[in-house]
Design a protein around this motif. Structure first.
Motif, mmCIF file in Angstrom:
data_model
loop_
_atom_site.group_PDB
_atom_site.id
_atom_site.type_symbol
_atom_site.label_atom_id
_atom_site.label_comp_id
_atom_site.label_asym_id
_atom_site.label_seq_id
_atom_site.Cartn_x
_atom_site.Cartn_y
_atom_site.Cartn_z
ATOM 1 N N VAL A 223 2.534 4.899 -0.463
ATOM 2 C CA VAL A 223 2.116 6.289 -0.690
ATOM 3 C C VAL A 223 3.300 6.970 -1.343
ATOM 4 N N ASN B 177 0.829 -1.233 0.000
ATOM 5 C CA ASN B 177 0.000 0.000 0.000
ATOM 6 C C ASN B 177 0.851 1.265 0.000
ATOM 7 N N GLU C 265 -0.720 3.672 -10.182
ATOM 8 C CA GLU C 265 -2.047 3.860 -9.576
ATOM 9 C C GLU C 265 -2.928 2.636 -9.773
ATOM 10 N N ARG D 278 0.443 11.482 -3.875
ATOM 11 C CA ARG D 278 0.161 12.787 -3.263
ATOM 12 C C ARG D 278 1.075 13.831 -3.904
ATOM 13 N N THR E 40 -1.283 2.391 -5.759
ATOM 14 C CA THR E 40 -0.407 3.408 -5.136
ATOM 15 C C THR E 40 -1.218 4.677 -4.892
ATOM 16 N N GLU E 41 -1.049 5.240 -3.711
ATOM 17 C CA GLU E 41 -1.695 6.530 -3.449
ATOM 18 C C GLU E 41 -0.687 7.629 -3.777
#
Ligand code: NDP
Length: 313
Positions: free
Chosen positions: A33, A31, A74, A81, A78-79
């Motif tokens: 980021v 997970n 994505e 930012r 994947t997050e």
């Protein structure tokens, strides 16, 4: 320090290294980021044609390729930012990252993919003709200038390598050296001096790059006698060094005298357990999208192993 958020894997940087690390980390269920930094996509966003990245037989534009990388990262969760990491604290077993907006994130693993920035001369004409003959990478762009005369500015190992590389493609390579000696290693200097189609212009600086919509010539000035000369060239390669984007890791991680992070040989491990480095932030030699992507993959695999070894799921 109030910790607001906990993450297993945080990736800093959004060039080929960061996105590749994200693809692998996401597929491994970490997970991740990913913080893009202030130039999402990295150095490839200022590159036009990329013809040497395997898998794109017809070539691709740099920004389009980075868009593909982002979408692929994505797709596996994947997050992303669009923010900058402005500070780190690697004191404890869990790493603290501070974002631009002042938020603190606790991360079990950190993958650094912050890249490097090419140095430029700072001329207006250099900016205007960027990607129109002006480049900072001979291996990336030299092919477009085969059969044409080009110039390289710089006197270190990079300039010597770029001049030697271009000399195989171009009839004449003008090497513009600002002093009366080169900084490059002796062997590279010898190679340059012994290549018949490399012409070294000693004590010379570039005053202007000439051309409307494409590079046509450069005007150089001799620092000793002040004389000026116009040299017709189609390509102008700036090879005066890179600055790795690693200042936020000062005093936390081992780096060389130029600021490149030092990874353990054959791995992406830094001297802090759980902190890994990939891409140009630790590479002053190869600096290619494909090598950055390769080490991004290695960093994700190293992070995954670290989490398993520490029983973090
Ligand atoms: P360097 O910092 O070694 O050299 C930069 C060069 O650019 C210097 O010769 C400098 O001139 C010149 N320069 C700087 N600013 C200007 C300017 N405004 N106008 C004109 N010239 C300028 O950078 P490199 O990228 O060449 O190398 C960085 C590091 O990477 C080095 O340690 C090098 O050895 C290493 N490297 C190793 C390679 C390999 O092992 N195969 C390949 C490439 C790099 P001056 O000398 O007058 O200061």
């Amino acid at each position: 320090m109030s910790v607001l958020e906990k993450q297993k894997c945080v990736i800093i940087g959004s060039g080929p290294a960061g996105y590749t690390a994200a693809i692998y980390a996401a597929r491994a269920g970490l997970n991740p980021v990913l913080f893009t930094g202030k130039e999402p996509g990295g150095q490839l966003m200022i590159t036009t044609d990329v013809d040497n990245f395997p898998g794109y037989p017809a070539g691709i534009m740099g920004p389009e390729m980075m868009e593909d990388f982002r979408k692929q990262a994505e797709r596996f969760g994947t997050e992303i930012r669009y923010e900058l990491i402005t500070g780190v604290d690697f004191t404890g077993p869990v790493h603290i990252l501070t974002t631009e907006s002042g938020k603190n994130i606790e991360a079990n693993t950190v993958i650094i993919s912050t890249g490097a920035t090419a140095k430029w001369l700072g001329l207006d004409s250099e900016k205007r003709l960027m990607n129109k003959g002006v480049s900072a990478c001979a291996v990336c762009d030299g092919f477009f200038f085969r059969g044409m005369d080009v110039a390289v500015v710089g006197a270190g190992d990079t300039a010597a390598e770029e001049a030697s590389y271009l000399a195989k493609l171009c009839p004449k390579v003008h090497l513009i050296v600002r002093r009366n000696e080169m900084r490059a290693s002796k062997i590279m200097q010898e190679r340059v001096k012994n290549t018949p189609n490399i012409v070294i212009h000693w004590n010379s600086e570039t005053v202007e790059i000439l051309g409307e919509n494409e590079t046509e010539a450069i005007r150089i000035k001799n620092n000793v006698n002040g004389s000026e000369e116009v040299i017709p060239v189609k390509g102008f390669f700036v090879a005066i060094g890179h600055q790795p984007n690693t200042s936020i890791f000062d005093n936390w991680l081992q780096m060389d005298s130029s600021g490149y992070l030092i990874a353990q040989q054959g791995s992406t491990k830094t001297d802090i357990p759980g902190v890994f480095v990939s891409g140009d932030a630790a590479d002053k030699v190869y600096r290619q999208a494909i090598t950055a992507a390769g080490t991004g993959c290695m960093a994700a695999l190293d992070a995954e192993r670290y989490l398993v070894e520490h029983g973090i799921s």
